[in-house]
Write a protein that holds these residues in place. Structure first.
Motif, short mmCIF file in Angstrom:
data_model
loop_
_atom_site.label_atom_id
_atom_site.label_comp_id
_atom_site.label_asym_id
_atom_site.label_seq_id
_atom_site.Cartn_x
_atom_site.Cartn_y
_atom_site.Cartn_z
N GLY A 1 0.50 -1.33 -0.16
CA GLY A 1 -0.09 0.01 -0.07
C GLY A 1 0.79 1.25 0.05
N GLU A 2 1.96 1.40 0.62
CA GLU A 2 3.19 2.49 1.34
C GLU A 2 3.62 2.36 -0.49
N GLU A 3 3.73 1.42 -1.30
CA GLU A 3 5.00 1.67 -2.42
C GLU A 3 4.00 2.25 -3.39
N ALA A 4 2.65 1.99 -3.47
CA ALA A 4 1.69 2.24 -4.55
C ALA A 4 1.32 3.26 -4.47
N ILE A 5 1.32 4.36 -3.54
CA ILE A 5 0.97 5.56 -3.06
C ILE A 5 2.66 6.44 -3.57
N GLU A 6 3.63 5.67 -3.52
CA GLU A 6 4.99 6.56 -4.17
C GLU A 6 4.77 6.46 -5.68
N ALA A 7 4.75 4.70 -5.91
CA ALA A 7 5.10 4.69 -7.30
C ALA A 7 4.07 5.75 -7.61
N VAL B 1 -5.35 -3.53 -1.78
CA VAL B 1 -5.11 -1.87 -2.99
C VAL B 1 -5.33 -2.24 -3.93
N PHE B 2 -5.20 -0.83 -4.17
CA PHE B 2 -5.99 -0.31 -5.82
C PHE B 2 -4.69 0.53 -6.62
N TYR B 3 -4.56 -0.01 -7.88
CA TYR B 3 -4.11 1.89 -8.12
C TYR B 3 -4.84 2.08 -9.41
N ASP B 4 -3.97 3.27 -9.86
CA ASP B 4 -4.94 3.91 -11.27
C ASP B 4 -3.58 3.68 -11.54
N LEU B 5 -4.45 2.83 -13.06
CA LEU B 5 -3.90 2.12 -14.41
C LEU B 5 -3.86 2.86 -15.03
N TYR B 6 -3.02 4.61 -15.87
CA TYR B 6 -2.76 5.12 -16.18
C TYR B 6 -2.34 4.71 -18.11
N ALA C 1 1.46 1.97 -21.30
CA ALA C 1 0.79 1.77 -19.88
C ALA C 1 1.76 2.92 -19.42
N PHE C 2 1.51 3.00 -18.09
CA PHE C 2 2.40 3.38 -17.13
C PHE C 2 1.63 2.86 -15.36
N ILE C 3 2.71 1.11 -15.78
CA ILE C 3 2.84 0.30 -14.71
C ILE C 3 3.50 1.00 -13.19
N PRO C 4 2.55 0.79 -12.90
CA PRO C 4 3.39 0.23 -11.74
C PRO C 4 3.65 -0.22 -10.67
N SER C 5 4.92 -0.11 -9.93
CA SER C 5 6.14 -1.42 -9.44
C SER C 5 4.49 -2.59 -8.78
N ILE D 1 15.96 -3.23 -15.16
CA ILE D 1 14.51 -2.60 -14.24
C ILE D 1 15.33 -3.33 -12.67
N GLN D 2 15.12 -2.42 -11.87
CA GLN D 2 15.29 -2.07 -10.63
C GLN D 2 14.53 -2.15 -10.18
N LEU D 3 14.99 -2.99 -8.56
CA LEU D 3 13.54 -3.26 -7.17
C LEU D 3 13.01 -1.58 -7.47
N TYR D 4 11.30 -2.22 -6.95
CA TYR D 4 10.29 -1.00 -7.71
C TYR D 4 10.66 -0.37 -8.40
N ASP D 5 10.67 -0.19 -9.47
CA ASP D 5 10.48 0.15 -10.89
C ASP D 5 9.34 0.58 -11.59
N GLN D 6 8.92 1.92 -11.58
CA GLN D 6 7.74 2.26 -12.45
C GLN D 6 8.07 1.99 -13.91
N LEU D 7 7.33 1.58 -14.55
CA LEU D 7 7.87 0.83 -16.52
C LEU D 7 6.67 1.74 -16.28
#
Length: 304
Positions: free
Chosen positions: A37-43, A104-109, A193-197, A211-217
């Motif tokens: 959940g915390e990572e989703a906010i940063e992503a 946990v939910f994401y806004d996938l752009y 697609a702008f993809i959160p980790s 690709i590193q840990l927790y990379d946004q793609l």
């Protein structure tokens, strides 16, 4: 791009994480993955920053020049490009649930440069496409295929899977077979697609892929053709094996054997293959037999 073919890589990464921090007494401290959940906010913050500061070649898509290849290209809004429309004003978003933490939910752009005029894939279908993958962190390409390749959408990262089903393939009436064996597609879907980790590789990126840990793609892609998926070839197309109708293929497991129905050739675990417990009519439609008339089709009924 694939989410299930990096088992060895994942194990190696996991080992590095587990043994990377030693205690003074010779023991080992484990480094647990970040809170999803915390990572989703940063992503999302990383992705929004990118969307607000970058644009794509929308003018070429609006008025295609002769010979235009319909490839999405990004650049920074600065200098001569200071007046360009930011991506943030041109993307759409969809809410996507995390596959690990259901809270946990994401806004996938998603950028829809061109919708496409053909068939749209469902989440467990096969798609012929070309693509390029980059990291938001450094804009470097880590994976790409200019030539069309076929992907099983159940085998790619969830963020890309969720994006591609929002597009259509090429117009089949305009698809041409060339003398050299290649195929010319027209009016195909083009998007990004702008993809959160959390919908990508999270804490288990494939080794050696850049690709590193927790990379946004970011994945840009062209969608050409769609083929209905039946991953276990049991006669029941995989969209119908989504029994709870939530668009997620991994969480339907009738016999509780740990193998989801869409890749389980014996869905009810009765020893009789599913392919034997269903039939096709003259038009190719599936007939779900129910021998004991209990309202449960044979292929899902262990005592039928």
């Amino acid at each position: 791009m694939r989410k299930n073919n990096f088992i060895l890589f994942t194990a190696l990464v996991g080992a590095l994480l587990l043994f990377s921090c030693k205690k003074d007494d010779g023991g080992v401290d484990t480094i647990p993955p970040r809170d999803r959940g915390e990572e989703a906010i940063e992503a999302e913050a990383d992705i929004i920053t990118y969307l607000e500061t970058h644009f794509y070649n929308y003018e070429e898509f609006n008025s295609p020049p002769e010979g235009f290849d319909y490839t999405i290209r990004f650049d920074t809004i600065a200098g001569d490009n200071a007046n360009k429309t930011p991506l943030m004003e041109q993307v759409v978003s969809k809410s996507v649930q995390d596959r690990i933490d259901e809270d946990v939910f994401y806004d996938l752009y998603i950028l829809k440069a061109r919708q496409g005029e053909g068939k749209s894939p469902n989440f467990p279908d096969l798609a012929v496409n070309s693509y390029t993958g980059i990291t938001i962190r450094n804009n470097e390409v880590f994976d790409a295929s200019i030539s069309p390749v076929k992907f099983d959408l159940t085998q790619i990262i969830n963020g890309l899977q969720e994006a591609m089903i929002e597009f259509n393939g090429a117009d089949p009436e305009l698809t041409e077979q060339n003398p050299d064996g290649t195929i010319t597609f027209k009016d195909f879907g083009v998007g990004a697609a702008f993809i959160p980790s959390g919908l990508g590789y999270f804490s288990n990126p494939p080794l050696g892929a850049g690709i590193q840990l927790y990379d946004q793609l970011i994945f840009t892609f062209k969608l050409y053709e769609v083929e209905i998926g039946d991953q276990d070839e049991d006669g029941v197309v995989s969209t119908l094996e989504d029994l709870n109708d939530n668009g997620i293929e991994e969480d339907d497991d009738t016999d509780g054997d740990g193998v989801p129905n869409y890749i389980d050739g014996d869905d009810d675990g009765d020893g009789v293959p599913t392919s034997v417990e269903v039939e096709l009519d003259d038009d190719g439609n599936i007939i779900f037999m129910d021998s004991d008339n209990d309202g449960i089709p044979n292929y899902l009924d262990s005592d039928s």
